[in-house]
Design a protein around this motif. Sequence first.
Motif, PDB file in Angstrom:
ATOM      1  N   ASP A 225     137.022 132.574 -15.879  1.00  0.00           N
ATOM      2  CA  ASP A 225     137.815 131.538 -15.241  1.00  0.00           C
ATOM      3  C   ASP A 225     138.269 130.493 -16.263  1.00  0.00           C
ATOM      4  OD1 ASP A 225     138.120 128.841 -13.730  1.00  0.00           O
ATOM      5  OD2 ASP A 225     138.144 130.347 -12.140  1.00  0.00           O
ATOM      6  N   ILE A 226     139.506 130.048 -16.130  1.00  0.00           N
ATOM      7  CA  ILE A 226     140.076 129.110 -17.105  1.00  0.00           C
ATOM      8  C   ILE A 226     139.296 127.796 -17.142  1.00  0.00           C
ATOM      9  CG2 ILE A 226     141.767 128.186 -15.464  1.00  0.00           C
ATOM     10  CD1 ILE A 226     143.696 127.867 -17.820  1.00  0.00           C
ATOM     11  N   ALA A 227     138.753 127.358 -16.018  1.00  0.00           N
ATOM     12  CA  ALA A 227     137.992 126.103 -16.010  1.00  0.00           C
ATOM     13  C   ALA A 227     136.786 126.198 -16.941  1.00  0.00           C
ATOM     14  CB  ALA A 227     137.553 125.769 -14.590  1.00  0.00           C
ATOM     15  N   LYS A 228     136.124 127.351 -16.955  1.00  0.00           N
ATOM     16  CA  LYS A 228     134.984 127.547 -17.852  1.00  0.00           C
ATOM     17  C   LYS A 228     135.431 127.527 -19.308  1.00  0.00           C
ATOM     18  CE  LYS A 228     132.144 130.221 -14.614  1.00  0.00           C
ATOM     19  NZ  LYS A 228     131.460 131.520 -14.367  1.00  0.00           N
ATOM     20  N   MET A 229     136.591 128.101 -19.567  1.00  0.00           N
ATOM     21  CA  MET A 229     137.091 128.151 -20.935  1.00  0.00           C
ATOM     22  C   MET A 229     137.447 126.748 -21.436  1.00  0.00           C
ATOM     23  SD  MET A 229     139.414 131.612 -20.820  1.00  0.00           S
ATOM     24  CE  MET A 229     139.380 131.767 -22.597  1.00  0.00           C
ATOM     25  N   ILE A 230     138.027 125.933 -20.556  1.00  0.00           N
ATOM     26  CA  ILE A 230     138.370 124.563 -20.940  1.00  0.00           C
ATOM     27  C   ILE A 230     137.107 123.740 -21.184  1.00  0.00           C
ATOM     28  CG2 ILE A 230     139.429 122.418 -20.132  1.00  0.00           C
ATOM     29  CD1 ILE A 230     141.498 124.137 -18.651  1.00  0.00           C
ATOM     30  N   ARG A 231     136.125 123.882 -20.284  1.00  0.00           N
ATOM     31  CA  ARG A 231     134.859 123.141 -20.454  1.00  0.00           C
ATOM     32  C   ARG A 231     134.173 123.538 -21.756  1.00  0.00           C
ATOM     33  NH1 ARG A 231     134.221 124.007 -14.785  1.00  0.00           N
ATOM     34  NH2 ARG A 231     132.840 125.777 -15.198  1.00  0.00           N
ATOM     35  N   ARG A 232     134.169 124.814 -22.089  1.00  0.00           N
ATOM     36  CA  ARG A 232     133.526 125.281 -23.310  1.00  0.00           C
ATOM     37  C   ARG A 232     134.233 124.743 -24.545  1.00  0.00           C
ATOM     38  NH1 ARG A 232     133.687 131.368 -23.576  1.00  0.00           N
ATOM     39  NH2 ARG A 232     135.759 130.960 -24.422  1.00  0.00           N
TER      40      ARG A 232
ATOM     41  N   TYR B 137     136.011 122.014 -24.724  1.00  0.00           N
ATOM     42  CA  TYR B 137     135.751 120.573 -24.799  1.00  0.00           C
ATOM     43  C   TYR B 137     134.340 120.318 -25.331  1.00  0.00           C
ATOM     44  CZ  TYR B 137     135.275 115.707 -23.356  1.00  0.00           C
ATOM     45  OH  TYR B 137     135.062 114.358 -23.345  1.00  0.00           O
ATOM     46  N   LYS B 138     133.371 121.069 -24.847  1.00  0.00           N
ATOM     47  CA  LYS B 138     131.978 120.907 -25.261  1.00  0.00           C
ATOM     48  C   LYS B 138     131.812 121.186 -26.749  1.00  0.00           C
ATOM     49  CE  LYS B 138     127.293 122.567 -24.246  1.00  0.00           C
ATOM     50  NZ  LYS B 138     126.488 123.494 -23.399  1.00  0.00           N
ATOM     51  N   ASN B 139     132.584 122.162 -27.259  1.00  0.00           N
ATOM     52  CA  ASN B 139     132.484 122.552 -28.659  1.00  0.00           C
ATOM     53  C   ASN B 139     133.435 121.762 -29.562  1.00  0.00           C
ATOM     54  OD1 ASN B 139     130.610 124.477 -27.919  1.00  0.00           O
ATOM     55  ND2 ASN B 139     132.117 126.134 -27.782  1.00  0.00           N
ATOM     56  N   SER B 140     134.096 120.741 -28.963  1.00  0.00           N
ATOM     57  CA  SER B 140     135.069 119.922 -29.700  1.00  0.00           C
ATOM     58  C   SER B 140     136.186 120.772 -30.294  1.00  0.00           C
ATOM     59  CB  SER B 140     134.364 119.126 -30.813  1.00  0.00           C
ATOM     60  OG  SER B 140     133.392 118.252 -30.262  1.00  0.00           O
ATOM     61  N   SER B 141     136.536 121.838 -29.576  1.00  0.00           N
ATOM     62  CA  SER B 141     137.645 122.693 -29.993  1.00  0.00           C
ATOM     63  C   SER B 141     138.944 122.180 -29.383  1.00  0.00           C
ATOM     64  CB  SER B 141     137.394 124.140 -29.550  1.00  0.00           C
ATOM     65  OG  SER B 141     136.183 124.639 -30.083  1.00  0.00           O
ATOM     66  N   ASP B 142     140.048 122.762 -29.792  1.00  0.00           N
ATOM     67  CA  ASP B 142     141.363 122.366 -29.300  1.00  0.00           C
ATOM     68  C   ASP B 142     141.504 122.776 -27.833  1.00  0.00           C
ATOM     69  OD1 ASP B 142     143.983 121.730 -28.872  1.00  0.00           O
ATOM     70  OD2 ASP B 142     144.802 123.192 -30.292  1.00  0.00           O
ATOM     71  N   VAL B 143     141.581 121.790 -26.924  1.00  0.00           N
ATOM     72  CA  VAL B 143     141.727 122.103 -25.496  1.00  0.00           C
ATOM     73  C   VAL B 143     143.197 122.236 -25.107  1.00  0.00           C
ATOM     74  CG1 VAL B 143     139.561 121.004 -24.845  1.00  0.00           C
ATOM     75  CG2 VAL B 143     141.679 119.659 -24.849  1.00  0.00           C
ATOM     76  N   LEU B 144     144.113 121.926 -26.017  1.00  0.00           N
ATOM     77  CA  LEU B 144     145.547 122.025 -25.715  1.00  0.00           C
ATOM     78  C   LEU B 144     146.088 123.418 -25.999  1.00  0.00           C
ATOM     79  CD1 LEU B 144     146.838 118.625 -27.132  1.00  0.00           C
ATOM     80  CD2 LEU B 144     146.120 119.183 -24.799  1.00  0.00           C
TER      81      LEU B 144
END
Length: 204
Positions: free
Chosen positions: A113-120, A122-129
């Motif tokens: 699910d995309i929501a899990k991918m966005i949360r991950r 963000y948690k890893n300080s990766s590019d969320v855009l």
Amino acid sequence: ESNNEGIRQFSFSGCPPSFGQDNNFSDCAKWTNDAVKNILENSDILNIVVGYRYSSNLFGRNIKANTKSSPFTTVDDLTRAKIVASFDNMVATLAEHKSNVYIIKPFPDLPQDIAKMIRRSYKNSSDVLNISALDKNSYLERNQYILNHFETINYPSNVRFIDPLPHFCSATECWAVKDGIPLYFDSNHPTPVAMSLVVNDFLN
């Protein structure tokens, strides 16, 4: 609205192509036959857009879209052949009676699910855009069967393909989020913004 034109949507979740099959073929066989009949009998409907989750219907749900274990085969060869024949029969029938039939080629399925991918991200300080979901080769491998079929089938001249891939994938990867735009609601349903990019291709 200015041209007094509208859209009628026919949708059945998880429905495989079932046109021309008896009611026991799938949960949506009767619905599919009734929907096509309704379209054929409505002279106001001139242009048809057709799309399915082809590889899920043909091979089973893609649990890990970015792994070598994809696809997970849960559909036997005979059923698979009937699904493809039903799709081709439906397209030919619609094309015979309507002005244009547009077939949307398969969208990439996200591995989760995309929501899990966005949360991950963000948690890893990766590019969320810009979130990469899977490599493009995995998409091509997953959808090889139906893409090859589309390359070789001889549909009527008023049948055209819509390819969503340029808006979802680069030469090497496919995205869940691109340039700050979420492309999916979940793992397989494109957002309205993403669909508008695809729709503009065939409107233009």
